[in-house]
Design a protein around this motif. Sequence first.
Motif, PDB file in Angstrom:
ATOM      1  N   THR A   4      -9.828 -11.122  -0.637  1.00 14.89           N
ATOM      2  CA  THR A   4     -11.251 -10.782  -0.761  1.00 14.89           C
ATOM      3  C   THR A   4     -11.986 -11.844  -1.573  1.00 14.89           C
ATOM      4  OG1 THR A   4     -10.378  -9.062  -2.239  1.00 14.89           O
ATOM      5  CG2 THR A   4     -11.592  -8.328  -0.313  1.00 14.89           C
ATOM      6  N   GLN A  19     -12.654 -14.529   0.936  1.00 11.99           N
ATOM      7  CA  GLN A  19     -13.746 -14.093   1.815  1.00 11.99           C
ATOM      8  C   GLN A  19     -15.096 -14.231   1.109  1.00 11.99           C
ATOM      9  OE1 GLN A  19     -12.128 -10.147   2.628  1.00 11.99           O
ATOM     10  NE2 GLN A  19     -11.939 -10.655   4.788  1.00 11.99           N
ATOM     11  N   GLN A  70      -7.331  -3.900   6.221  1.00 11.76           N
ATOM     12  CA  GLN A  70      -7.244  -5.179   6.945  1.00 11.76           C
ATOM     13  C   GLN A  70      -7.584  -6.356   6.032  1.00 11.76           C
ATOM     14  OE1 GLN A  70      -9.656  -3.810  10.465  1.00 11.76           O
ATOM     15  NE2 GLN A  70      -8.092  -4.915  11.599  1.00 11.76           N
ATOM     16  N   SER A  71      -8.409  -6.116   5.004  1.00 12.49           N
ATOM     17  CA  SER A  71      -8.805  -7.195   4.079  1.00 12.49           C
ATOM     18  C   SER A  71      -7.926  -7.274   2.839  1.00 12.49           C
ATOM     19  CB  SER A  71     -10.271  -7.001   3.648  1.00 12.49           C
ATOM     20  OG  SER A  71     -11.137  -7.214   4.741  1.00 12.49           O
ATOM     21  N   TYR A 100     -13.386  -2.754   1.478  1.00 14.98           N
ATOM     22  CA  TYR A 100     -13.213  -4.106   0.926  1.00 14.98           C
ATOM     23  C   TYR A 100     -14.415  -4.987   1.234  1.00 14.98           C
ATOM     24  CZ  TYR A 100      -8.227  -3.408  -0.192  1.00 14.98           C
ATOM     25  OH  TYR A 100      -7.041  -2.992  -0.727  1.00 14.98           O
ATOM     26  N   ALA A 101     -14.928  -4.905   2.472  1.00 18.02           N
ATOM     27  CA  ALA A 101     -16.061  -5.749   2.879  1.00 18.02           C
ATOM     28  C   ALA A 101     -17.280  -5.475   2.009  1.00 18.02           C
ATOM     29  CB  ALA A 101     -16.394  -5.509   4.349  1.00 18.02           C
TER      30      ALA A 101
END
Length: 290
Positions: free
Chosen positions: A95, A98, A146-147, A74-75
């Motif tokens: 996301t 973020q 986690q995201s 995801y990051a």
Amino acid sequence: MNRNISRTRRALLTCAVLATTALAPLAHAQQTVFRVTAIPDESPTELARKAAPLMKYLEAKLGMKVEFTPVTDYAASVEALVNKKVDLAWFGGFTFVQASVRSGGKVIPLVQREEDEKFKSVFITSDPAIKALADLKGKDVSFGSQSSTSGHLMPRSFLLQAGLNPEKDFRRVAFSGAHDATIAAVASGKVQAGALNISVWDKFVADKKVDTEKVKVFYTTPPYYDYNWTVHADMPAATRQKLADAFLSLSKATPEGKEILELQRATKFVPTKAENYKGIEAAARSAELL
């Protein structure tokens, strides 16, 4: 006289060569590739299957080559759009938040599925003793990434509202990485319960990929805003409009539209805006995940 004409011709030829050389980089620059990515919330093969007809459709609408560029986590999807390594990204609500924070507000959500205006998560279990959220105390519970909005953030938010702190009240907190992996973890008995995206669960049930006699939903969350297609704010307004129009004109009345919408698990796409995700941002800050 002939010598002068010859000199003139040579000078003109030189100018023509220089002009062609100068224009070459410009011509090359115009042959762009439009790159698209998506959060890896399902297996790579499923993501590629869902993407293929949509990429072909966007290619025709934009008049340029469109490539799906998968990412590892995801990051990476957030960084890819923020750093303009891709032009368009399929984000979950979290996301998107973020990416917005990471870019200083330089990303724009274009469209979302009609379903994303009232999205939900489900908690599933293979343990007959688990009938409510309170029954998760002392159990092994899996989230997705986690995201993930629907596989972690919002399930966690509703758990906290119910007075349950995963780190304190569960025996073990696991992260499967993807919604289908969460189903597999619960079905195999690696964990007693898990939280995931309702549309992935419904798809698994419809395709008979999960035994609903053994694995059941015991809690469905209230609705919240979720997924969207997002672009960088530096994208030209004309391109943004072309993209939005392409998504908004998809219809199940055409064979192409029907295939794409069904793969995207959408009835249709609708416009969206950053304000829709303020609730997600608040939940993320409350859960100390942002």
